[in-house]
Enzyme design. Structure first.
Site, PDB file in Angstrom:
ATOM      1  N   ARG A  23       0.848  -1.210   0.000  1.00 32.23           N
ATOM      2  CA  ARG A  23       0.000   0.000   0.000  1.00 32.23           C
ATOM      3  C   ARG A  23       0.874   1.249   0.000  1.00 32.23           C
ATOM      4  O   ARG A  23       2.073   1.201   0.298  1.00 32.23           O
ATOM      5  CB  ARG A  23      -0.915   0.018   1.230  1.00 32.23           C
ATOM      6  CG  ARG A  23      -0.176   0.003   2.563  1.00 32.23           C
ATOM      7  CD  ARG A  23      -1.136   0.260   3.718  1.00 32.23           C
ATOM      8  NE  ARG A  23      -2.102  -0.808   3.853  1.00 32.23           N
ATOM      9  CZ  ARG A  23      -1.919  -1.898   4.604  1.00 32.23           C
ATOM     10  NH1 ARG A  23      -0.789  -2.043   5.290  1.00 32.23           N
ATOM     11  NH2 ARG A  23      -2.836  -2.832   4.680  1.00 32.23           N
ATOM     12  N   GLY A  24       0.267   2.373  -0.359  1.00 34.51           N
ATOM     13  CA  GLY A  24       0.919   3.669  -0.262  1.00 34.51           C
ATOM     14  C   GLY A  24       2.224   3.784  -1.024  1.00 34.51           C
ATOM     15  O   GLY A  24       2.364   3.293  -2.150  1.00 34.51           O
ATOM     16  N   ILE A  25       3.202   4.425  -0.403  1.00 35.55           N
ATOM     17  CA  ILE A  25       4.495   4.647  -1.040  1.00 35.55           C
ATOM     18  C   ILE A  25       5.173   3.322  -1.360  1.00 35.55           C
ATOM     19  O   ILE A  25       5.773   3.161  -2.427  1.00 35.55           O
ATOM     20  CB  ILE A  25       5.395   5.513  -0.140  1.00 35.55           C
ATOM     21  CG1 ILE A  25       4.812   6.929  -0.001  1.00 35.55           C
ATOM     22  CG2 ILE A  25       6.811   5.583  -0.693  1.00 35.55           C
ATOM     23  CD1 ILE A  25       5.548   7.799   1.005  1.00 35.55           C
ATOM     24  N   ARG A  45       1.969  -7.168   6.393  1.00 33.11           N
ATOM     25  CA  ARG A  45       1.411  -7.741   7.623  1.00 33.11           C
ATOM     26  C   ARG A  45      -0.066  -8.072   7.481  1.00 33.11           C
ATOM     27  O   ARG A  45      -0.569  -8.975   8.126  1.00 33.11           O
ATOM     28  CB  ARG A  45       1.608  -6.767   8.788  1.00 33.11           C
ATOM     29  CG  ARG A  45       3.051  -6.595   9.210  1.00 33.11           C
ATOM     30  CD  ARG A  45       3.159  -5.894  10.552  1.00 33.11           C
ATOM     31  NE  ARG A  45       2.470  -4.609  10.566  1.00 33.11           N
ATOM     32  CZ  ARG A  45       2.243  -3.885  11.655  1.00 33.11           C
ATOM     33  NH1 ARG A  45       2.631  -4.323  12.841  1.00 33.11           N
ATOM     34  NH2 ARG A  45       1.634  -2.715  11.577  1.00 33.11           N
ATOM     35  N   VAL A  60       8.451  -6.956  10.467  1.00 34.84           N
ATOM     36  CA  VAL A  60       9.873  -6.618  10.553  1.00 34.84           C
ATOM     37  C   VAL A  60      10.390  -6.600  11.986  1.00 34.84           C
ATOM     38  O   VAL A  60      11.588  -6.471  12.211  1.00 34.84           O
ATOM     39  CB  VAL A  60      10.175  -5.259   9.876  1.00 34.84           C
ATOM     40  CG1 VAL A  60       9.902  -5.322   8.384  1.00 34.84           C
ATOM     41  CG2 VAL A  60       9.424  -4.124  10.550  1.00 34.84           C
ATOM     42  N   TYR A 151       8.862   8.968  16.074  1.00 34.53           N
ATOM     43  CA  TYR A 151       8.958   8.763  14.629  1.00 34.53           C
ATOM     44  C   TYR A 151      10.177   9.488  14.051  1.00 34.53           C
ATOM     45  O   TYR A 151      10.939   8.922  13.261  1.00 34.53           O
ATOM     46  CB  TYR A 151       7.674   9.271  13.975  1.00 34.53           C
ATOM     47  CG  TYR A 151       7.572   9.015  12.496  1.00 34.53           C
ATOM     48  CD1 TYR A 151       7.263   7.750  12.008  1.00 34.53           C
ATOM     49  CD2 TYR A 151       7.759  10.049  11.573  1.00 34.53           C
ATOM     50  CE1 TYR A 151       7.150   7.520  10.637  1.00 34.53           C
ATOM     51  CE2 TYR A 151       7.653   9.835  10.211  1.00 34.53           C
ATOM     52  CZ  TYR A 151       7.352   8.569   9.746  1.00 34.53           C
ATOM     53  OH  TYR A 151       7.246   8.343   8.398  1.00 34.53           O
ATOM     54  N   LYS A 155      13.420   7.809  12.138  1.00 32.31           N
ATOM     55  CA  LYS A 155      13.752   8.148  10.759  1.00 32.31           C
ATOM     56  C   LYS A 155      15.124   8.810  10.646  1.00 32.31           C
ATOM     57  O   LYS A 155      15.828   8.638   9.642  1.00 32.31           O
ATOM     58  CB  LYS A 155      12.662   9.044  10.169  1.00 32.31           C
ATOM     59  CG  LYS A 155      11.317   8.347   9.993  1.00 32.31           C
ATOM     60  CD  LYS A 155      11.422   7.143   9.065  1.00 32.31           C
ATOM     61  CE  LYS A 155      10.089   6.516   8.741  1.00 32.31           C
ATOM     62  NZ  LYS A 155      10.202   5.366   7.817  1.00 32.31           N
ATOM     63  N   ILE A 184       3.135  13.502   1.204  1.00 29.91           N
ATOM     64  CA  ILE A 184       2.792  12.712   0.023  1.00 29.91           C
ATOM     65  C   ILE A 184       1.281  12.548  -0.041  1.00 29.91           C
ATOM     66  O   ILE A 184       0.614  12.365   0.983  1.00 29.91           O
ATOM     67  CB  ILE A 184       3.464  11.322   0.077  1.00 29.91           C
ATOM     68  CG1 ILE A 184       4.956  11.456   0.393  1.00 29.91           C
ATOM     69  CG2 ILE A 184       3.240  10.577  -1.237  1.00 29.91           C
ATOM     70  CD1 ILE A 184       5.754  12.285  -0.574  1.00 29.91           C
TER      71      ILE A 184
END
Length: 245
Positions: A23-25, A45, A60, A151, A155, A184
């Protein structure tokens, strides 16, 4: 200097693995490699596996699940030559409200999860003496954001991984780079209140959100032979929001 063979390094049909790729990016990245003629596998998942992709169910945060996933991908497509570490979660809340679990869950998935998949993929890349590792970070990892201490920390840590990996394995024909997307246009941003969207847009010099495909094309390029001498770099895809920070 380690020589590489462009016919091997950039030939169509490479074995590509994208974590969190349904999904998504992540899905846009997987489809970009698929359109390039590569053999593309994704970890996921939950949800469905899009057509044309090899889906392997794995979290992960589990070394055992990841090892089983890699074994399945290697049997079907050969050793992973391009790894895109994209899987991630958020637990956004202000510092004084953030629990230790809020913090450690995000770190374990976004940062330690990247470590796990890179460690497993590197075994095959070292034997091949070539490989591309692309880590999907975020502008907030460099720029910071209120409510995202967990987060942002996860990152930002990806930059250290990429640069240390470059120093460890660069002589083996393996590159490691970081892509730092800004805002995005995804299902998540589409659900934002109109006032919130306007306030975000006002901070972006380009005056718009990016499409997932715009991120995916940069990922595909940095994994190509054309970018073979780029490693340890942080490439922003944010419309000027972070100005390289």
């Amino acid at each position: 200097m380690q020589a590489t063979n462009p016919s091997d390094e950039d030939k169509p049909g490479r074995s590509v693995l994208v974590t969190g790729g349904n999904r998504g990016i992540g899905l846009a990245i997987a489809n970009a490699f698929l359109a390039n003629g590569d053999k593309v596998a994704i970890t996921y998942r939950s949800g469905e596996v899009p057509e044309g992709l090899l889906g392997v169910k794995a979290d992960v945060t589990s070394e055992e699940q990841l090892d089983a996933a890699f074994t399945e991908v290697e049997a079907a497509h050969g050793p992973v030559e391009v790894l895109v570490a994209n899987a991630g979660i958020t637990r956004d809340t202000l510092l004084l409200r953030m629990s230790e679990t809020d913090f450690t869950d995000v770190i374990d998935t976004n940062l330690t999860g990247a470590f796990r998949v890179i460690k497993r993929a590197s075994k095959g890349m070292i034997r091949l003496r070539r490989g591309r590792v692309v880590l999907i970070s975020s502008v907030t990892g460099l720029y910071g954001a209120p409510g995202q201490i967990n987060y942002s920390a996860s990152k930002a840590g990806l930059v250290g991984i990429a640069r240390s990996l470059t120093r460890e394995l660069g002589s083996r024909g393996i590159t490691a780079n970081v892509i730092a997307p800004g805002f995005i246009d995804t299902d998540m941003t589409a659900e934002l209140p109109e006032d919130t969207r306007k306030s975000y847009l006002a901070t972006i010099p380009a005056g718009r959100f990016a499409s997932p495909d715009e991120v995916a094309k940069v990922v595909r390029w940095v994994a190509s032979e054309e970018a073979g001498y780029i490693s340890g770099a942080v490439i922003p895809v944010d419309g000027g929001l972070g100005m390289g920070h």
